[in-house]
Write a protein that holds these residues in place. Structure first.
Motif, mmCIF file in Angstrom:
data_model
loop_
_atom_site.group_PDB
_atom_site.id
_atom_site.type_symbol
_atom_site.label_atom_id
_atom_site.label_comp_id
_atom_site.label_asym_id
_atom_site.label_seq_id
_atom_site.Cartn_x
_atom_site.Cartn_y
_atom_site.Cartn_z
ATOM 1 N N LEU A 20 36.011 -58.395 -26.007
ATOM 2 C CA LEU A 20 35.231 -57.221 -25.633
ATOM 3 C C LEU A 20 34.978 -56.335 -26.846
ATOM 4 O O LEU A 20 33.866 -55.831 -27.034
ATOM 5 N N GLN A 21 35.984 -56.139 -27.691
ATOM 6 C CA GLN A 21 35.804 -55.341 -28.901
ATOM 7 C C GLN A 21 34.764 -55.971 -29.822
ATOM 8 O O GLN A 21 33.912 -55.273 -30.380
ATOM 9 N N ASP A 22 34.814 -57.278 -29.984
ATOM 10 C CA ASP A 22 33.830 -57.972 -30.812
ATOM 11 C C ASP A 22 32.424 -57.794 -30.251
ATOM 12 O O ASP A 22 31.472 -57.552 -30.996
ATOM 13 N N LYS A 23 32.310 -57.896 -28.946
ATOM 14 C CA LYS A 23 31.005 -57.757 -28.298
ATOM 15 C C LYS A 23 30.457 -56.348 -28.493
ATOM 16 O O LYS A 23 29.276 -56.166 -28.807
ATOM 17 N N LEU A 24 31.309 -55.328 -28.318
ATOM 18 C CA LEU A 24 30.868 -53.950 -28.488
ATOM 19 C C LEU A 24 30.491 -53.661 -29.935
ATOM 20 O O LEU A 24 29.519 -52.944 -30.204
ATOM 21 N N ALA A 25 31.241 -54.219 -30.885
ATOM 22 C CA ALA A 25 30.925 -54.018 -32.299
ATOM 23 C C ALA A 25 29.582 -54.645 -32.642
ATOM 24 O O ALA A 25 28.766 -54.067 -33.366
ATOM 25 N N LYS A 26 29.325 -55.817 -32.115
ATOM 26 C CA LYS A 26 28.053 -56.496 -32.363
ATOM 27 C C LYS A 26 26.896 -55.693 -31.774
ATOM 28 O O LYS A 26 25.856 -55.523 -32.409
ATOM 29 N N LYS A 27 27.099 -55.160 -30.573
ATOM 30 C CA LYS A 27 26.055 -54.372 -29.922
ATOM 31 C C LYS A 27 25.794 -53.086 -30.709
ATOM 32 O O LYS A 27 24.648 -52.673 -30.871
ATOM 33 N N ASP A 72 40.951 -61.320 -24.030
ATOM 34 C CA ASP A 72 39.787 -60.689 -23.426
ATOM 35 C C ASP A 72 39.470 -59.347 -24.091
ATOM 36 O O ASP A 72 38.307 -59.011 -24.292
ATOM 37 N N ALA A 73 40.503 -58.583 -24.441
ATOM 38 C CA ALA A 73 40.282 -57.299 -25.105
ATOM 39 C C ALA A 73 39.635 -57.505 -26.470
ATOM 40 O O ALA A 73 38.714 -56.771 -26.850
ATOM 41 N N LYS A 74 40.085 -58.505 -27.199
ATOM 42 C CA LYS A 74 39.501 -58.789 -28.517
ATOM 43 C C LYS A 74 38.044 -59.231 -28.369
ATOM 44 O O LYS A 74 37.171 -58.789 -29.124
ATOM 45 N N GLU A 123 45.028 -59.897 -24.003
ATOM 46 C CA GLU A 123 44.778 -59.678 -25.436
ATOM 47 C C GLU A 123 43.512 -60.407 -25.883
ATOM 48 O O GLU A 123 42.691 -59.847 -26.610
#
Length: 65
Positions: free
Chosen positions: A40-47, A36-38, A34
């Motif tokens: 990753l989602q934060d990283k993708l949103a920032k990108k 790590d998934a969060k 959980e």
């Protein structure tokens, strides 16, 4: 013979360094997934936000010509 001893010492030093680096964070595998998934989602949103800003800048440059 001395090379073999030196190599063993170096291998032991590397093994000790690796063991020191792995920390037990006290999380269950489910909690870790959980987290790590969060992340990753934060990283993708920032990108995605950076890509939007970058495309807005480029379209602004093209419109000025």
């Amino acid at each position: 013979m001395k090379m073999r001893e030196r190599d063993r010492e170096r291998a032991q030093a590397r093994a000790a360094h690796k063991a020191k680096g792995s920390k037990d964070d006290g999380l269950t595998p489910e909690q870790r997934r959980e987290r790590d998934a969060k992340a990753l989602q934060d990283k993708l949103a920032k990108k995605a936000a950076q890509a939007t800003v970058g495309s807005e800048r480029q379209s602004g440059i093209k419109n000025k010509k």
